[in-house]
Design a protein around this motif. Structure first.
Motif, PDB file in Angstrom:
ATOM      1  N   ILE A 164      13.299  -5.826   0.292  1.00  0.00           N
ATOM      2  CA  ILE A 164      14.433  -4.945  -0.015  1.00  0.00           C
ATOM      3  C   ILE A 164      14.162  -3.539   0.528  1.00  0.00           C
ATOM      4  O   ILE A 164      13.105  -2.949   0.284  1.00  0.00           O
ATOM      5  CB  ILE A 164      14.696  -4.886  -1.536  1.00  0.00           C
ATOM      6  N   HIS A 165      15.116  -3.041   1.308  1.00  0.00           N
ATOM      7  CA  HIS A 165      15.089  -1.662   1.780  1.00  0.00           C
ATOM      8  C   HIS A 165      16.330  -0.974   1.226  1.00  0.00           C
ATOM      9  O   HIS A 165      17.156  -1.611   0.582  1.00  0.00           O
ATOM     10  CB  HIS A 165      15.138  -1.606   3.314  1.00  0.00           C
ATOM     11  N   SER A 166      16.476   0.302   1.507  1.00  0.00           N
ATOM     12  CA  SER A 166      17.708   0.967   1.104  1.00  0.00           C
ATOM     13  C   SER A 166      18.087   1.985   2.171  1.00  0.00           C
ATOM     14  O   SER A 166      17.268   2.777   2.617  1.00  0.00           O
ATOM     15  CB  SER A 166      17.532   1.634  -0.261  1.00  0.00           C
ATOM     16  N   GLU A 199      16.614   7.963   5.766  1.00  0.00           N
ATOM     17  CA  GLU A 199      15.331   7.386   5.370  1.00  0.00           C
ATOM     18  C   GLU A 199      15.590   6.096   4.624  1.00  0.00           C
ATOM     19  O   GLU A 199      16.622   5.942   3.974  1.00  0.00           O
ATOM     20  CB  GLU A 199      14.642   8.340   4.383  1.00  0.00           C
ATOM     21  N   CYS A 200      14.633   5.213   4.674  1.00  0.00           N
ATOM     22  CA  CYS A 200      14.647   4.075   3.761  1.00  0.00           C
ATOM     23  C   CYS A 200      14.254   4.616   2.389  1.00  0.00           C
ATOM     24  O   CYS A 200      13.278   5.340   2.268  1.00  0.00           O
ATOM     25  CB  CYS A 200      13.652   3.015   4.204  1.00  0.00           C
ATOM     26  N   VAL A 201      15.043   4.290   1.368  1.00  0.00           N
ATOM     27  CA  VAL A 201      14.765   4.872   0.051  1.00  0.00           C
ATOM     28  C   VAL A 201      14.476   3.805  -0.998  1.00  0.00           C
ATOM     29  O   VAL A 201      14.767   3.978  -2.165  1.00  0.00           O
ATOM     30  CB  VAL A 201      15.908   5.806  -0.422  1.00  0.00           C
ATOM     31  N   GLU A 202      13.939   2.675  -0.550  1.00  0.00           N
ATOM     32  CA  GLU A 202      13.467   1.673  -1.504  1.00  0.00           C
ATOM     33  C   GLU A 202      12.061   1.322  -1.057  1.00  0.00           C
ATOM     34  O   GLU A 202      11.867   0.938   0.113  1.00  0.00           O
ATOM     35  CB  GLU A 202      14.367   0.434  -1.461  1.00  0.00           C
ATOM     36  N   PHE A 203      11.081   1.442  -1.951  1.00  0.00           N
ATOM     37  CA  PHE A 203       9.709   1.202  -1.527  1.00  0.00           C
ATOM     38  C   PHE A 203       9.575  -0.209  -0.945  1.00  0.00           C
ATOM     39  O   PHE A 203       9.904  -1.190  -1.596  1.00  0.00           O
ATOM     40  CB  PHE A 203       8.728   1.389  -2.692  1.00  0.00           C
ATOM     41  N   CYS A 204       9.096  -0.275   0.315  1.00  0.00           N
ATOM     42  CA  CYS A 204       9.119  -1.562   1.009  1.00  0.00           C
ATOM     43  C   CYS A 204       7.782  -1.850   1.674  1.00  0.00           C
ATOM     44  O   CYS A 204       7.699  -2.593   2.630  1.00  0.00           O
ATOM     45  CB  CYS A 204      10.247  -1.561   2.039  1.00  0.00           C
ATOM     46  N   GLY A 205       6.724  -1.230   1.171  1.00  0.00           N
ATOM     47  CA  GLY A 205       5.402  -1.528   1.715  1.00  0.00           C
ATOM     48  C   GLY A 205       4.770  -0.336   2.399  1.00  0.00           C
ATOM     49  O   GLY A 205       5.242   0.800   2.295  1.00  0.00           O
ATOM     50  N   SER A 207       4.446   1.267   5.289  1.00  0.00           N
ATOM     51  CA  SER A 207       5.046   2.375   6.039  1.00  0.00           C
ATOM     52  C   SER A 207       6.468   2.684   5.574  1.00  0.00           C
ATOM     53  O   SER A 207       7.300   3.138   6.350  1.00  0.00           O
ATOM     54  CB  SER A 207       5.022   2.096   7.543  1.00  0.00           C
ATOM     55  N   HIS A 208       6.719   2.491   4.296  1.00  0.00           N
ATOM     56  CA  HIS A 208       8.045   2.797   3.730  1.00  0.00           C
ATOM     57  C   HIS A 208       8.485   4.216   4.084  1.00  0.00           C
ATOM     58  O   HIS A 208       9.608   4.450   4.514  1.00  0.00           O
ATOM     59  CB  HIS A 208       8.000   2.594   2.214  1.00  0.00           C
ATOM     60  N   ALA A 209       7.567   5.169   3.923  1.00  0.00           N
ATOM     61  CA  ALA A 209       7.929   6.569   4.180  1.00  0.00           C
ATOM     62  C   ALA A 209       8.142   6.834   5.666  1.00  0.00           C
ATOM     63  O   ALA A 209       8.698   7.855   6.054  1.00  0.00           O
ATOM     64  CB  ALA A 209       6.848   7.502   3.644  1.00  0.00           C
ATOM     65  N   ASN A 210       7.704   5.888   6.511  1.00  0.00           N
ATOM     66  CA  ASN A 210       7.855   6.061   7.959  1.00  0.00           C
ATOM     67  C   ASN A 210       9.012   5.226   8.493  1.00  0.00           C
ATOM     68  O   ASN A 210       9.086   4.949   9.676  1.00  0.00           O
ATOM     69  CB  ASN A 210       6.566   5.665   8.672  1.00  0.00           C
ATOM     70  N   MET A 211       9.890   4.806   7.611  1.00  0.00           N
ATOM     71  CA  MET A 211      11.021   3.971   8.019  1.00  0.00           C
ATOM     72  C   MET A 211      12.260   4.845   8.032  1.00  0.00           C
ATOM     73  O   MET A 211      13.092   4.810   7.143  1.00  0.00           O
ATOM     74  CB  MET A 211      11.162   2.801   7.041  1.00  0.00           C
ATOM     75  N   GLN A 212      12.343   5.660   9.074  1.00  0.00           N
ATOM     76  CA  GLN A 212      13.429   6.634   9.142  1.00  0.00           C
ATOM     77  C   GLN A 212      14.492   6.177  10.128  1.00  0.00           C
ATOM     78  O   GLN A 212      14.289   5.231  10.870  1.00  0.00           O
ATOM     79  CB  GLN A 212      12.859   7.987   9.552  1.00  0.00           C
TER      80      GLN A 212
END
Ligand code: CUA
Length: 383
Positions: A164-166, A199-205, A207-212
């Motif tokens: 799940i991403h957001s 940004e992706c705003v659902e913790f997804c592993g 590199s979640h914070a790098n999923m822009q």
């Protein structure tokens, strides 16, 4: 010290961040912003009233030295007037908020009259697919950059290919989850050209914070040009580079090392047909790589920018390629963005595989993939 720390925290909120939900640009984001302000100011009103009441009560009703310590103040438990007051006022406020909220919720859920774009979240980047003639076949597939035109209410079909991403572009709308096995519909629009970050705003592993990602909003004329250039890039990718050129050597390396994960439409689409990784859409389609403003989950700029984010240009007016980081990315991607390539999440480390000469040749080949991005009028940068 505590006050200083608090002040620091407060001032940190004044930074000019790229993600800013308080400066809505599209209709959807404005509706949400209106609700946020309405409820925010109501909360401020309640907060001030309660704080003032507490202050007055503390001063007015404090125990005096002459009071008998065993003498309790008057008890008002069960006082009908007081009970009604503190039930009815909050109820009225919530009803008032509901009246404003419900129409907005339904309006946000309705379908726009613009095109539909497929959005896929993956560990850890976003893919956007356009079916221009609505024949069920995607004509343009891109990554990181979602390109739309001003004034169009774009319908997004949001999927996920793994967890799940957001999806969130704060200036254009609220958040919408990307869930495997489901399609979530969402709408965005923008009145003005520009680049709006997300940004992706659902913790997804890892590199979640790098999923822009970013939404590039173009005028209708510029958007048409972008579509034409994307199609032209697909066409051009089918032509083989001149023999014995660095581009040709790079293309050969690409065929050896890259096409089990990356597609270049025309050139490698058929060669990689049936490949399990490709069916899963595991890595970005690189057909028009040069037309994207960012790579590696929009973590790095494809072209060099100056201190104010303006694009730097070569003497001939073309954009300055961020060759150093692109080359390093191809050489050792896990070093630049945490990933789990062994688990098909992210790119492999090629530092032991590719020589410097190989990398130069690959860079030459990658630079043949598409023309430079069509930038929004306000963001073209003079450099
Ligand atoms: Cu994708 Cu967090």
């Amino acid at each position: 010290m505590a006050i200083l720390a608090l002040l620091g925290l407060l001032l940190a909120g004044c930074a000019t961040g790229r993600l800013d939900a308080t400066k809505p640009i599209g209709e959807e984001a404005r509706d949400i912003d209106g609700l946020m302000r309405l409820s925010g100011w109501m909360a401020v009103g309640v907060g001030i009233f309660v704080a003032a009441a507490v202050a007055v009560i503390i001063v007015k009703f404090r125990a005096k030295p002459t009071d008998d310590p065993d003498d309790l103040p008057p008890q008002i438990h069960g006082n009908r007037k007081a009970e009604l007051t503190w039930t009815l006022i909050p109820t009225a406020m919530l009803v008032f908020l509901t009246i404003y909220t419900l129409p907005t919720v339904f309006a946000l859920a309705s379908e726009g009259d613009g095109r539909t774009i497929k959005v896929e979240g993956q560990q850890w980047w976003w893919q956007f697919s356009y079916d221009l003639d609505e024949d069920g076949h995607y004509d343009i597939v891109t990554a990181n950059d979602l390109v739309i035109q001003t004034g169009e209410e774009v319908n997004l079909e949001i999927h996920s290919n793994d967890v799940i991403h957001s999806f969130w572009i704060p200036q254009l709308n609220g958040k919408k989850d990307a869930v495997p096995g489901r399609i979530h519909e969402w709408r965005i629009s923008s009145d003005e050209p520009g680049i709006f970050y997300g940004e992706c705003v659902e913790f997804c592993g890892l590199s979640h914070a790098n999923m822009q990602m970013r939404t590039i909003v173009l005028t209708p004329a510029d958007f048409d040009r972008w579509v034409q250039e994307q199609l032209a890039g697909k066409e051009a990718a089918q032509a083989a580079p001149a023999e014995e050129s660095p581009e040709a050597a790079g293309a050969a390396l690409f065929e050896t090392h890259c096409i089990s994960c990356h597609v270049v439409d025309g050139a490698y689409e058929s060669a990689a047909g049936g490949n399990a990784n490709l069916l899963a859409g595991i890595a970005p389609n690189l057909t028009n790589l040069m037309s994207r403003t960012a790579f590696a989950g929009a973590l790095y700029e494809t072209y060099q920018t100056g201190p104010d984010g303006e694009y730097l240009r070569n003497p001939d007016g073309s954009l300055k390629l961020n060759l150093a980081e692109l080359r390093e990315w191809v050489r050792n991607a896990p070093d630049m963005k945490p990933a789990r390539a062994d688990n098909q999440q992210g790119m492999l480390d090629f530092s032991e595989v590719l020589t410097d000469q190989d990398l130069d040749n690959l860079m030459a080949y990658l630079q043949t993939l598409g023309s430079e991005p069509v930038l929004p009028a306000t963001n073209a940068g003079a450099g």
